[in-house]
Design a protein around this motif. Structure first.
Motif, PDB file in Angstrom:
ATOM      1  N   UNK A 209       0.841  -1.186   0.000  1.00 16.07           N
ATOM      2  CA  UNK A 209       0.000   0.000   0.000  1.00 16.07           C
ATOM      3  C   UNK A 209       0.881   1.242   0.000  1.00 16.07           C
ATOM      4  N   UNK A 210       0.520   2.222  -0.814  1.00 16.93           N
ATOM      5  CA  UNK A 210       1.201   3.512  -0.842  1.00 16.93           C
ATOM      6  C   UNK A 210       0.294   4.551  -0.199  1.00 16.93           C
ATOM      7  N   UNK A 211       0.855   5.316   0.738  1.00 14.29           N
ATOM      8  CA  UNK A 211       0.110   6.398   1.396  1.00 14.29           C
ATOM      9  C   UNK A 211       0.699   7.719   0.909  1.00 14.29           C
ATOM     10  N   UNK A 212      -0.146   8.569   0.344  1.00 12.84           N
ATOM     11  CA  UNK A 212       0.326   9.825  -0.231  1.00 12.84           C
ATOM     12  C   UNK A 212      -0.461  10.997   0.364  1.00 12.84           C
ATOM     13  N   UNK A 213       0.063  11.643   1.410  1.00 15.33           N
ATOM     14  CA  UNK A 213      -0.603  12.830   1.972  1.00 15.33           C
ATOM     15  C   UNK A 213      -0.343  14.061   1.095  1.00 15.33           C
ATOM     16  N   UNK A 214      -1.344  14.932   1.007  1.00 14.44           N
ATOM     17  CA  UNK A 214      -1.216  16.151   0.217  1.00 14.44           C
ATOM     18  C   UNK A 214      -1.875  17.294   0.975  1.00 14.44           C
ATOM     19  N   UNK A 215      -1.208  18.417   1.073  1.00 19.05           N
ATOM     20  CA  UNK A 215      -1.814  19.609   1.650  1.00 19.05           C
ATOM     21  C   UNK A 215      -2.675  20.263   0.574  1.00 19.05           C
ATOM     22  N   UNK A 216      -3.963  20.373   0.840  1.00 26.32           N
ATOM     23  CA  UNK A 216      -4.862  20.946  -0.164  1.00 26.32           C
ATOM     24  C   UNK A 216      -5.353  22.337   0.209  1.00 26.32           C
ATOM     25  N   UNK A 217      -5.186  22.747   1.466  1.00 23.61           N
ATOM     26  CA  UNK A 217      -5.535  24.111   1.875  1.00 23.61           C
ATOM     27  C   UNK A 217      -4.867  24.396   3.212  1.00 23.61           C
ATOM     28  N   UNK A 218      -4.532  25.657   3.429  1.00 30.06           N
ATOM     29  CA  UNK A 218      -3.931  26.033   4.702  1.00 30.06           C
ATOM     30  C   UNK A 218      -4.110  27.519   4.904  1.00 30.06           C
ATOM     31  N   UNK A 219      -3.966  27.961   6.157  1.00 32.64           N
ATOM     32  CA  UNK A 219      -3.969  29.380   6.462  1.00 32.64           C
ATOM     33  C   UNK A 219      -2.566  29.793   6.835  1.00 32.64           C
ATOM     34  N   UNK A 220      -2.344  31.092   6.778  1.00 30.80           N
ATOM     35  CA  UNK A 220      -1.117  31.638   7.326  1.00 30.80           C
ATOM     36  C   UNK A 220      -1.313  31.818   8.829  1.00 30.80           C
ATOM     37  N   UNK A 221      -0.229  31.787   9.598  1.00 33.28           N
ATOM     38  CA  UNK A 221      -0.319  32.006  11.037  1.00 33.28           C
ATOM     39  C   UNK A 221      -0.758  33.434  11.297  1.00 33.28           C
ATOM     40  N   UNK A 222      -1.769  33.587  12.138  1.00 35.16           N
ATOM     41  CA  UNK A 222      -2.241  34.905  12.528  1.00 35.16           C
ATOM     42  C   UNK A 222      -1.665  35.213  13.898  1.00 35.16           C
ATOM     43  N   UNK A 223      -0.757  36.156  13.969  1.00 33.62           N
ATOM     44  CA  UNK A 223      -0.124  36.484  15.240  1.00 33.62           C
ATOM     45  C   UNK A 223      -1.078  37.290  16.107  1.00 33.62           C
TER      46      UNK A 223
END
Length: 393
Positions: A209-223
């Motif tokens: 089995x091959x596991x392939x994670x992908x980032x499909x959306x993210x936010x920038x850090x809000x300080x």
């Protein structure tokens, strides 16, 4: 949105390739949300943390099923610098499930942000069955020269300041991604880093089995900026936001009662399955985020003025141009809103706005008032959300 081709395995010396078969989560025996949770907890390197926010790397597994007041977090990790990552695993079946999981993980983060280091240590020990300073011992396995006092102080500070990374991991997240990314962007104002990770599985028959994670959306850090206010022998921590000072210390009875009054409205559902729940903003009101940056719907209750209502508003830099565009369809929009909606624009009284008001004396009970506000909010979302999405496009 990026697209991904098939995965191939070179099988023999003649150059023949075998194409992997996609194996969606939930459609294979045993590969469900719990399976994904345990896979990620046991192999934290699978999560593309460097791509989402490298300040939370490397991930040190703490536990699964971390109990909070809002419910159990699927998997919790920490970095040697004391920053927590909370992961919720979910199979995506419908828009309602996607909206709810966003609200769910935000509720977890809010609950954990009220913890001390001792609370974290106790809950991790309870989840793992281990004794002692479990978070520190876990982090020290990865970084042997880690100083315990510095780690505890850094973790306590991160808890207090809400420096969390929230990850939602699942299969099929790219389906309806625009709506999911919108939810992530709207919630960036809460101050957490946020990411959506699609975990794709591919089978090669008996070969593995091959596991392939992908980032499909993210936010920038809000300080967020905090100041320590000293009064005599006591002090309190205050969070300075774009709306002024809000005390993060203990709440007064009046503030706690006001929060409790709004709590049912913060959990309402909308006709639009991708609309997230309202956010309590203190000072007698809640906000409903909308897909256009800097624009939202506000519901308020003023005991001093004896009134309540719902209106469309936003940042001074954004609301005028949005209202100008919406007012081109003013008659049609007013036909979709409740009867009696009138004009209001807090930043520019000369520019027609959209608002609905009622006197508190019109309602026999608090529930009647909340039900009226919920109905108004739903009408406003139905009228403005699709239009603002079209404006973004």
């Amino acid at each position: 949105m990026p697209t991904y081709g098939n995965i191939f395995l070179k099988q023999d010396e003649n150059g023949a390739f075998t194409t992997a078969r996609r194996a969606p989560l939930g459609f294979t025996d045993g590969r469900n949300e719990a399976w994904l949770r345990d896979l990620l907890a046991g192999h934290p390197d699978l999560l593309p943390i460097e791509e989402v926010d490298p300040s939370f790397a490397p991930l040190v597994p703490l536990c699964t099923e971390l109990q909070t007041e809002a419910g159990p977090v699927d998997a919790a990790f920490i970095s040697p610098t004391g920053r927590l990552t909370l992961v919720e695993c979910k199979l995506w079946r419908n828009p309602e499930a996607r909206r709810k999981v966003i609200a769910q993980i935000l509720d977890y983060a809010r609950a954990v942000s009220r913890w001390s280091y001792a609370d974290l240590q106790r809950q991790v020990a309870s989840a793992t069955g281990l004794k002692g300073n479990v978070p520190f011992e876990a982090a020290r396995e990865l970084q042997p020269d880690l100083d315990e006092a510095a780690f505890v102080d850094a973790t306590a500070r991160a808890l207090r300041e809400g420096r969390f990374l929230l990850l939602i991991a699942g299969d099929g997240i790219r389906e309806g991604l625009s709506g999911m990314a919108e939810l992530v962007t709207r919630n960036a104002a809460l101050g957490f880093s946020f990411g959506l990770v699609e975990v794709a599985l591919y089978e090669f028959g008996e070969q593995g089995l091959v596991v392939q994670p992908r980032v499909v959306a993210k936010t920038e850090t809000i300080e967020r900026t905090f100041v320590h206010v000293q009064s005599g022998d006591s002090g309190s921590l205050r969070d300075i936001s774009d709306e002024g000072e809000t005390e993060r210390g203990g709440e007064s009875v009046a503030v706690a009662n006001e929060r409790a009054w709004w709590e049912p409205l913060a959990r309402i559902s909308f006709d639009d399955p991708e609309q997230e729940s309202p956010l309590y903003r203190h000072r007698n009101h809640i906000r409903v985020p909308l897909p256009y940056p800097g624009i939202w719907i506000t519901a308020f209750r003023s005991m001093g003025e004896g009134g309540c209502g719902v209106f469309l508003t936003g940042k001074k830099s954004e609301i005028p141009q949005v209202l100008d565009a919406l007012n081109e369809e003013r008659e049609q929009i007013l036909g979709e809103l409740p009867h009696g909606t009138n004009e209001r624009q807090q930043h520019d009284p000369d520019r027609p706005g959209f608002a609905s008001y009622a006197r508190l004396s019109e309602f026999a009970t608090d529930d009647d008032c909340r039900n009226w506000l919920a109905q108004q909010l739903n009408h406003f979302v139905n009228a403005f959300r699709p239009r603002l999405k079209a404006m973004i496009r």
